[in-house]
Design a protein around this motif. Structure first.
Motif, PDB file in Angstrom:
ATOM      1  N   CYS A 191       2.860  10.813  -2.291  1.00 50.09           N
ATOM      2  CA  CYS A 191       2.223  10.230  -3.472  1.00 50.09           C
ATOM      3  C   CYS A 191       1.280  11.265  -4.067  1.00 50.09           C
ATOM      4  O   CYS A 191       0.589  11.966  -3.328  1.00 50.09           O
ATOM      5  CB  CYS A 191       1.463   8.956  -3.088  1.00 50.09           C
TER       6      CYS A 191
ATOM      7  N   ILE B 186      -0.222  10.704   4.175  1.00 50.24           N
ATOM      8  CA  ILE B 186       0.476  10.740   2.882  1.00 50.24           C
ATOM      9  C   ILE B 186       0.400  12.159   2.317  1.00 50.24           C
ATOM     10  O   ILE B 186      -0.677  12.748   2.234  1.00 50.24           O
ATOM     11  CB  ILE B 186      -0.135   9.713   1.898  1.00 50.24           C
TER      12      ILE B 186
ATOM     13  N   LEU C  56       4.712   3.217   3.065  1.00 50.61           N
ATOM     14  CA  LEU C  56       4.487   3.407   4.504  1.00 50.61           C
ATOM     15  C   LEU C  56       5.395   2.479   5.324  1.00 50.61           C
ATOM     16  O   LEU C  56       5.885   2.866   6.390  1.00 50.61           O
ATOM     17  CB  LEU C  56       3.014   3.175   4.854  1.00 50.61           C
TER      18      LEU C  56
ATOM     19  N   ALA D 147      -4.493   6.880  -1.241  1.00 47.03           N
ATOM     20  CA  ALA D 147      -4.499   5.413  -1.193  1.00 47.03           C
ATOM     21  C   ALA D 147      -5.801   4.878  -1.773  1.00 47.03           C
ATOM     22  O   ALA D 147      -6.864   5.452  -1.549  1.00 47.03           O
ATOM     23  CB  ALA D 147      -4.344   4.956   0.251  1.00 47.03           C
TER      24      ALA D 147
ATOM     25  N   VAL E  54      -2.592   6.158   6.361  1.00 43.23           N
ATOM     26  CA  VAL E  54      -2.819   6.568   4.962  1.00 43.23           C
ATOM     27  C   VAL E  54      -3.141   8.060   4.861  1.00 43.23           C
ATOM     28  O   VAL E  54      -2.905   8.673   3.829  1.00 43.23           O
ATOM     29  CB  VAL E  54      -3.935   5.750   4.247  1.00 43.23           C
TER      30      VAL E  54
ATOM     31  N   PRO F 124       5.938  10.093   3.714  1.00 44.35           N
ATOM     32  CA  PRO F 124       5.404   9.377   2.548  1.00 44.35           C
ATOM     33  C   PRO F 124       4.793  10.380   1.569  1.00 44.35           C
ATOM     34  O   PRO F 124       4.038  11.257   1.972  1.00 44.35           O
ATOM     35  CB  PRO F 124       4.319   8.477   3.157  1.00 44.35           C
TER      36      PRO F 124
ATOM     37  N   ILE G   4       1.442   1.670  -1.690  1.00 45.87           N
ATOM     38  CA  ILE G   4       1.147   2.265  -0.383  1.00 45.87           C
ATOM     39  C   ILE G   4       1.846   1.483   0.738  1.00 45.87           C
ATOM     40  O   ILE G   4       2.468   2.072   1.633  1.00 45.87           O
ATOM     41  CB  ILE G   4      -0.382   2.294  -0.145  1.00 45.87           C
TER      42      ILE G   4
ATOM     43  N   TYR H 173       2.197  -3.292   7.167  1.00 42.88           N
ATOM     44  CA  TYR H 173       2.291  -2.604   5.865  1.00 42.88           C
ATOM     45  C   TYR H 173       2.890  -3.536   4.813  1.00 42.88           C
ATOM     46  O   TYR H 173       2.396  -3.639   3.693  1.00 42.88           O
ATOM     47  CB  TYR H 173       3.182  -1.362   5.968  1.00 42.88           C
TER      48      TYR H 173
ATOM     49  N   PRO I  22      -1.733   4.868  -6.946  1.00 48.89           N
ATOM     50  CA  PRO I  22      -1.020   3.811  -6.219  1.00 48.89           C
ATOM     51  C   PRO I  22      -1.897   2.580  -6.008  1.00 48.89           C
ATOM     52  O   PRO I  22      -3.116   2.685  -5.879  1.00 48.89           O
ATOM     53  CB  PRO I  22      -0.704   4.474  -4.876  1.00 48.89           C
TER      54      PRO I  22
ATOM     55  N   THR J  91       6.024   7.156  -3.995  1.00 48.45           N
ATOM     56  CA  THR J  91       5.584   6.048  -4.827  1.00 48.45           C
ATOM     57  C   THR J  91       4.766   6.560  -6.000  1.00 48.45           C
ATOM     58  O   THR J  91       4.561   7.766  -6.152  1.00 48.45           O
ATOM     59  CB  THR J  91       4.845   4.973  -3.999  1.00 48.45           C
TER      60      THR J  91
ATOM     61  N   ASN K  51      -7.324   1.509   2.104  1.00 51.40           N
ATOM     62  CA  ASN K  51      -7.582   2.779   2.793  1.00 51.40           C
ATOM     63  C   ASN K  51      -7.825   2.596   4.291  1.00 51.40           C
ATOM     64  O   ASN K  51      -7.966   3.555   5.024  1.00 51.40           O
ATOM     65  CB  ASN K  51      -8.745   3.541   2.135  1.00 51.40           C
TER      66      ASN K  51
END
Ligand SMILES: [Mn+2]
Length: 332
Positions: free
Chosen positions: A60, A77, A43, A64, A74, A58, A39, A160, A34, A30, A69
């Motif tokens: 990024c 990631i 996810l 997050a 998270v 995931p 997020i 999510y 983000p 993503t 968060n």
């Protein structure tokens, strides 16, 4: 009072199912900086794929944001794409450059790239592009995809997906929320997504440092006769408040709520060399085109861009574009 029936579904490209089912080791990536939808959709899709037996990661560039968060997962990631992936999926991502550092074209350019997004400004950079601007969130697309493919959604996935849907609609308060969206929300709640807890943790909780940052930014509020309200966040304000996070925590939506204003803008200084521009507008006034012209993107009522230059260089230029755009759209 007119009664319009909104379809329960949004069409999903049928070829997508086979492409995802053929993938074994899938990276879902993503956009940089983000938001909750980025997020949540990333996810949500990762866990949906894992529940189908896939290896899914995931990815990024940035962590997050505070707002989400609290979500489980998270911390897993990744900031780089695993070298052995066989399929790339981008989500909530309107332009290939918005992948940031993780996307190395040399290393990953040969892979099939599935582009799943709801931004009308999407540049269709994927091998396969599913761009659905009617979706209120990329998360809504994950929901319709799971429904269309008959993939069961766990409570975890539903959580999510509902979190991202709620963040992109600011808690179901945006003008695009309709009966279809509420039916999606109802189904996600039936699947176990704890809507009250999500709302509390996502919307009713801010770091004290952010409130202090707002207190420093608000004295710099300007109101333009064209109905544009704006303020700035400088690096010095960030240091003084102790709030170093990218996100303005909703300041732009807050100032844009001033009655009589068409557009709200927050200019955020980045290392003195770039300025992040965050735009909000009333329904009927589209700020996504100005964002796009500045190299960014977004939605008609919520858009943004990052441009090179100092605050003194960028602010007058952007205000001029906005004045012209507002005059064209509202007349006068
Ligand atoms: Mn989104």
């Amino acid at each position: 009072m007119s009664h319009t029936h909104v379809s329960d579904t949004l069409p999903v490209p049928p070829e997508l199912k086979e492409i995802l089912e053929d993938g074994e080791n899938i990276a879902v990536i993503t956009h940089v900086a983000p938001d909750g939808d980025a997020i949540g959709s990333m996810l949500g899709l990762v866990h949906l794929l894992r529940e189908r037996g896939k290896v899914a990661t995931p990815v990024c560039q940035d962590p997050a944001p505070y707002q989400v968060n609290w979500l489980p997962g998270v911390h897993e990631i990744q900031h780089v794409i695993p070298p052995d992936v066989d399929l790339l999926v981008s989500i909530d991502l309107s332009d290939v450059d918005r992948m940031g550092e993780p996307y190395d074209r040399e290393a990953f350019g040969h892979l099939t790239l599935v582009n799943i997004d709801h931004h009308a400004t999407n540049t269709l950079f994927g091998t396969v592009n599913w761009v659905e601007p009617r979706a209120v969130a990329a998360c809504e697309m994950v929901y319709h995809m799971a429904q269309a493919f008959d993939w069961p959604m766990s409570t975890r996935v539903a959580t999510y997906v509902l979190t991202g849907l709620l963040t992109d609609t600011r808690g179901l308060r945006t003008a695009n929320v309709n009966a279809r969206v509420l039916r999606v929300v109802t189904h996600l709640v039936e699947l176990g997504a704890p809507i009250g807890e999500i709302t509390e943790l996502t919307f009713n909780r801010k770091p004290l440092s952010l409130i202090k940052l707002w207190a420093l930014a608000l004295p710099h509020l300007h109101v333009e006769p064209e109905g544009i309200i704006w303020t700035v966040i400088t690096e010095a304000m960030r240091r003084e408040s102790g709030h170093m996070e990218e996100n303005d925590g909703g300041l732009v939506s807050f100032i844009a709520s001033a009655e009589g204003m068409y557009v709200g803008v927050v200019f955020t200084e980045k290392e003195g060399t770039r300025v992040n521009i965050s735009l909000r507008s009333r329904p009927g006034v589209d700020v996504s085109q100005v964002a796009f012209a500045l190299g960014g993107g977004g939605h008609p009522q919520a858009a943004g861009a990052t441009v090179e230059g100092t605050l003194d260089e960028v602010i007058p230029r952007v205000l001029q574009l906005l004045r012209e755009s507002v005059r064209q759209q509202v007349g006068g």
